[in-house]
Design a protein around this motif. Structure first.
Motif, PDB file in Angstrom:
ATOM      1  N   ASP A   1     -30.107  34.432 -11.322  1.00 58.68           N
ATOM      2  CA  ASP A   1     -28.607  34.214 -11.338  1.00 58.68           C
ATOM      3  C   ASP A   1     -28.522  33.024 -12.270  1.00 58.68           C
ATOM      4  O   ASP A   1     -27.615  33.075 -12.958  1.00 58.68           O
ATOM      5  N   PHE A   2     -29.241  31.915 -12.039  1.00 55.97           N
ATOM      6  CA  PHE A   2     -28.684  30.286 -12.695  1.00 55.97           C
ATOM      7  C   PHE A   2     -28.828  30.691 -14.389  1.00 55.97           C
ATOM      8  O   PHE A   2     -28.022  30.287 -14.969  1.00 55.97           O
ATOM      9  N   LEU A   3     -30.014  31.731 -14.769  1.00 50.26           N
ATOM     10  CA  LEU A   3     -29.957  31.696 -16.179  1.00 50.26           C
ATOM     11  C   LEU A   3     -29.372  32.819 -16.799  1.00 50.26           C
ATOM     12  O   LEU A   3     -29.233  32.947 -18.216  1.00 50.26           O
ATOM     13  N   THR A   4     -28.448  33.854 -16.021  1.00 48.66           N
ATOM     14  CA  THR A   4     -27.863  34.858 -16.110  1.00 48.66           C
ATOM     15  C   THR A   4     -26.248  34.907 -16.155  1.00 48.66           C
ATOM     16  O   THR A   4     -25.752  35.639 -16.234  1.00 48.66           O
ATOM     17  N   HIS A   5     -25.924  33.791 -15.513  1.00 50.40           N
ATOM     18  CA  HIS A   5     -24.348  33.712 -14.997  1.00 50.40           C
ATOM     19  C   HIS A   5     -23.856  32.574 -15.461  1.00 50.40           C
ATOM     20  O   HIS A   5     -24.582  31.344 -15.774  1.00 50.40           O
ATOM     21  N   SER A   6     -22.583  32.508 -15.619  1.00 49.43           N
ATOM     22  CA  SER A   6     -21.974  31.428 -16.053  1.00 49.43           C
ATOM     23  C   SER A   6     -20.979  30.724 -14.976  1.00 49.43           C
ATOM     24  O   SER A   6     -21.330  31.246 -13.746  1.00 49.43           O
ATOM     25  N   MET A   7     -20.258  29.825 -15.070  1.00 51.64           N
ATOM     26  CA  MET A   7     -19.676  29.262 -13.947  1.00 51.64           C
ATOM     27  C   MET A   7     -17.968  29.677 -13.958  1.00 51.64           C
ATOM     28  O   MET A   7     -16.995  29.131 -13.414  1.00 51.64           O
ATOM     29  N   PHE A   8     -17.638  30.625 -14.627  1.00 50.45           N
ATOM     30  CA  PHE A   8     -16.571  31.237 -14.447  1.00 50.45           C
ATOM     31  C   PHE A   8     -16.262  32.019 -13.262  1.00 50.45           C
ATOM     32  O   PHE A   8     -16.928  32.545 -12.646  1.00 50.45           O
ATOM     33  N   THR A   9     -14.995  31.455 -12.801  1.00 44.97           N
ATOM     34  CA  THR A   9     -14.588  31.763 -11.378  1.00 44.97           C
ATOM     35  C   THR A   9     -15.209  30.958 -10.156  1.00 44.97           C
ATOM     36  O   THR A   9     -15.130  31.363  -9.198  1.00 44.97           O
ATOM     37  N   ILE A  10     -16.357  30.132 -10.648  1.00 48.98           N
ATOM     38  CA  ILE A  10     -16.834  29.488  -9.592  1.00 48.98           C
ATOM     39  C   ILE A  10     -16.466  28.091  -9.431  1.00 48.98           C
ATOM     40  O   ILE A  10     -16.012  27.448 -10.549  1.00 48.98           O
ATOM     41  N   SER A  11     -16.051  27.570  -8.378  1.00 50.52           N
ATOM     42  CA  SER A  11     -15.642  26.387  -7.951  1.00 50.52           C
ATOM     43  C   SER A  11     -16.803  25.196  -8.053  1.00 50.52           C
ATOM     44  O   SER A  11     -17.797  25.474  -7.816  1.00 50.52           O
ATOM     45  N   PRO A  12     -16.363  24.029  -8.883  1.00 50.00           N
ATOM     46  CA  PRO A  12     -17.493  23.046  -9.252  1.00 50.00           C
ATOM     47  C   PRO A  12     -18.044  22.582  -7.737  1.00 50.00           C
ATOM     48  O   PRO A  12     -19.091  22.156  -7.453  1.00 50.00           O
ATOM     49  N   ASP A  13     -17.092  22.702  -6.487  1.00 52.83           N
ATOM     50  CA  ASP A  13     -17.574  22.223  -5.273  1.00 52.83           C
ATOM     51  C   ASP A  13     -18.290  23.266  -4.294  1.00 52.83           C
ATOM     52  O   ASP A  13     -18.882  23.215  -3.287  1.00 52.83           O
TER      53      ASP A  13
ATOM     54  N   LEU B   1     -22.306  16.549 -13.313  1.00 49.65           N
ATOM     55  CA  LEU B   1     -22.213  15.434 -12.271  1.00 49.65           C
ATOM     56  C   LEU B   1     -21.179  14.888 -12.065  1.00 49.65           C
ATOM     57  O   LEU B   1     -20.963  13.888 -11.150  1.00 49.65           O
ATOM     58  N   GLY B   2     -20.034  14.775 -13.070  1.00 49.74           N
ATOM     59  CA  GLY B   2     -18.750  14.429 -12.781  1.00 49.74           C
ATOM     60  C   GLY B   2     -18.266  15.072 -11.614  1.00 49.74           C
ATOM     61  O   GLY B   2     -17.512  14.433 -10.865  1.00 49.74           O
ATOM     62  N   ALA B   3     -18.454  16.417 -11.556  1.00 51.90           N
ATOM     63  CA  ALA B   3     -17.817  17.237 -10.161  1.00 51.90           C
ATOM     64  C   ALA B   3     -18.589  16.622  -8.915  1.00 51.90           C
ATOM     65  O   ALA B   3     -17.806  16.726  -7.935  1.00 51.90           O
ATOM     66  N   ALA B   4     -19.709  16.295  -9.186  1.00 56.88           N
ATOM     67  CA  ALA B   4     -20.503  15.926  -7.763  1.00 56.88           C
ATOM     68  C   ALA B   4     -19.920  14.654  -7.516  1.00 56.88           C
ATOM     69  O   ALA B   4     -20.262  14.365  -6.123  1.00 56.88           O
ATOM     70  N   ALA B   5     -19.267  13.943  -8.310  1.00 57.12           N
ATOM     71  CA  ALA B   5     -18.820  12.348  -7.943  1.00 57.12           C
ATOM     72  C   ALA B   5     -19.950  11.620  -7.204  1.00 57.12           C
ATOM     73  O   ALA B   5     -19.544  10.883  -6.252  1.00 57.12           O
ATOM     74  N   GLY B   6     -21.259  11.627  -7.613  1.00 56.05           N
ATOM     75  CA  GLY B   6     -22.200  10.977  -7.215  1.00 56.05           C
ATOM     76  C   GLY B   6     -23.052  11.256  -5.781  1.00 56.05           C
ATOM     77  O   GLY B   6     -23.765  10.493  -5.224  1.00 56.05           O
ATOM     78  N   ASN B   7     -22.535  12.568  -5.342  1.00 54.63           N
ATOM     79  CA  ASN B   7     -22.991  12.939  -4.296  1.00 54.63           C
ATOM     80  C   ASN B   7     -24.263  13.855  -4.469  1.00 54.63           C
ATOM     81  O   ASN B   7     -24.394  14.786  -5.095  1.00 54.63           O
TER      82      ASN B   7
ATOM     83  N   PRO C   1     -23.340  20.619  -4.791  1.00 54.05           N
ATOM     84  CA  PRO C   1     -23.811  21.875  -5.727  1.00 54.05           C
ATOM     85  C   PRO C   1     -23.809  21.305  -7.211  1.00 54.05           C
ATOM     86  O   PRO C   1     -24.905  21.803  -7.764  1.00 54.05           O
ATOM     87  N   GLY C   2     -22.984  20.341  -7.617  1.00 59.56           N
ATOM     88  CA  GLY C   2     -22.834  20.157  -9.023  1.00 59.56           C
ATOM     89  C   GLY C   2     -24.160  19.429  -9.523  1.00 59.56           C
ATOM     90  O   GLY C   2     -24.715  19.382 -10.340  1.00 59.56           O
ATOM     91  N   THR C   3     -24.655  18.615  -8.382  1.00 65.61           N
ATOM     92  CA  THR C   3     -25.927  17.741  -8.750  1.00 65.61           C
ATOM     93  C   THR C   3     -27.221  18.510  -8.961  1.00 65.61           C
ATOM     94  O   THR C   3     -27.896  18.451  -9.967  1.00 65.61           O
ATOM     95  N   ALA C   4     -27.210  19.518  -8.123  1.00 66.18           N
ATOM     96  CA  ALA C   4     -28.214  20.657  -8.268  1.00 66.18           C
ATOM     97  C   ALA C   4     -28.249  21.373  -9.482  1.00 66.18           C
ATOM     98  O   ALA C   4     -29.348  21.758 -10.173  1.00 66.18           O
TER      99      ALA C   4
END
Length: 363
Positions: free
Chosen positions: A116-128, A319-325, A329-332
């Motif tokens: 899924d990570f290699l075949t999907h984009s972030m469209f409609t997915i919230s950064p959180d 990383l900006g969406a993760a805000a240092g956490n 999910p953004g960090t991962a």
């Protein structure tokens, strides 16, 4: 009765070299240095720190090994061991950051990568939110870098051919060489600012993948020119002279003799330039931006604020969406994108070595 003397072949090699430390002694001394370092840390009550422990153990190893060599082997061998140990130590110090980065990145990012990570984009997915992938960023990276390579490779190789084959002693060649040296030290953000001023502000275009590719061309050119130039200079002059002696024109000698002979080295230099371009972030943030969905058109701005995604800008945005956490999910996703970028560069390098190995000129 005449005294029998041993022939040179019968002289024991150890008698010529003198006493030597046993082969196991460096390992024993290394273990002793580690034990002594641990005792020092325990006696001083200092909190355990891997970096300080490693430095102390390394220093003790060098001192103890040099001292043992001086006592057994003599001053000459001791000095040789000292500098040999210094060379090996600096090699380990140089490799340690690289190994640490690769290990840490793989440890953090391999668990994120799946189909899924290699075949999907972030469209409609919230950064959180969990889910989504870097497919759109992978496509953007390949498109932008590919366009930059199409422009930079022929220009860089032909420039190097001119400097080596035609520019010897010419003033224009010295000027070109000087500006290539200047371009080598240009920060990536400066290249991005130049394209931003020329392409966006002066000519009126919007952010696009093509604009980002133009900035990468500026960064790739000096690497390609200098590496190709050095490889071409290694081609023996006798090959050129033999070709000229047979009546072959100079241009055909370059095309049929010089370039095939240097092809493997040229490919290596090109891959170094591509690897640098793939990892650039600042000019792409300025000229390409980020995007949550797939955009296959490098000339279309799409959404003027977010035209196309690339892996470096994807990592930055996540990383900006993760805000240092560190558990966000953004960090991962950022670590997963970093592993993907390393894997793509490694695949391209392996392909380049394969092509260079089976296409190089053979005597």
């Amino acid at each position: 009765m005449a005294t029998l003397q041993a022939s040179p072949s019968e002289v024991n090699e150890s008698d010529l070299r003198g006493q030597k430390l046993p082969n196991w002694s460096p390992w024993a001394i290394a273990v002793g240095a580690i034990v002594i370092s641990a005792v020092i840390f325990s006696l001083t009550g200092d909190s355990f720190n891997k970096a300080r422990f490693a430095v102390l153990a390394a220093l003790l190893f060098v001192v103890l090994l040099t001292g043992a060599s001086f006592a057994v082997e003599g001053r000459r061998q001791a000095v040789d061991r000292l500098f040999s140990t210094f060379v090996y130590s600096t090699f380990v110090l140089a490799m340690a950051p690289l190994i640490s980065i690769i290990y840490y990145t793989l440890a953090k990012g391999l668990g994120v990568i799946d189909g899924d990570f290699l075949t999907h984009s972030m469209f409609t997915i919230s950064p959180d939110s969990f889910g989504g992938g870097a497919y759109h960023a992978i496509i953007g990276t390949l498109i932008v870098t590919g366009i930059a390579a199409v422009f930079a490779i022929p220009i860089g190789v032909l420039t190097a051919v001119y400097l080596v084959e035609y520019g010897d002693g010419k003033r224009f060649a010295r000027i070109v060489s000087f500006f290539v040296d200047v371009m080598t030290g240009i920060p990536s953000i400066v290249a991005g600012l130049f394209i931003f001023t020329f392409w966006l502000l002066t000519l009126g275009f919007q952010k696009s993948g093509f604009a980002g590719a133009l900035s990468l061309v500026i960064l790739m050119l000096p690497v390609i020119v200098r590496s190709t130039e050095e490889i071409l200079r290694l081609v023996p002059m006798e090959l050129r002279e033999a070709s000229y002696a047979l009546g072959v024109p100079k241009w055909k000698t370059i095309v049929r003799i010089v370039l095939p002979t240097a092809f493997s080295g040229i490919v290596t230099g090109v891959m170094l330039a591509i690897a640098r371009a793939m990892g650039e972030t600042a000019p792409l943030l300025l000229l390409v931006g980020t995007q949550a969905k797939i955009n296959f058109d490098p000339f279309s701005s799409g959404d003027a604020a977010n035209p196309m995604a690339t892996l470096p800008t994807f990592i930055y945005s996540q990383l900006g969406a993760a805000a240092g956490n560190p558990n966000a999910p953004g960090t991962a996703r950022a670590w997963g994108a970093a592993v993907t970028l390393i894997a793509i560069i490694m695949i391209f390098n392996l392909l380049a070595r394969f092509v260079g190995r089976f296409t190089r000129a053979r005597g």
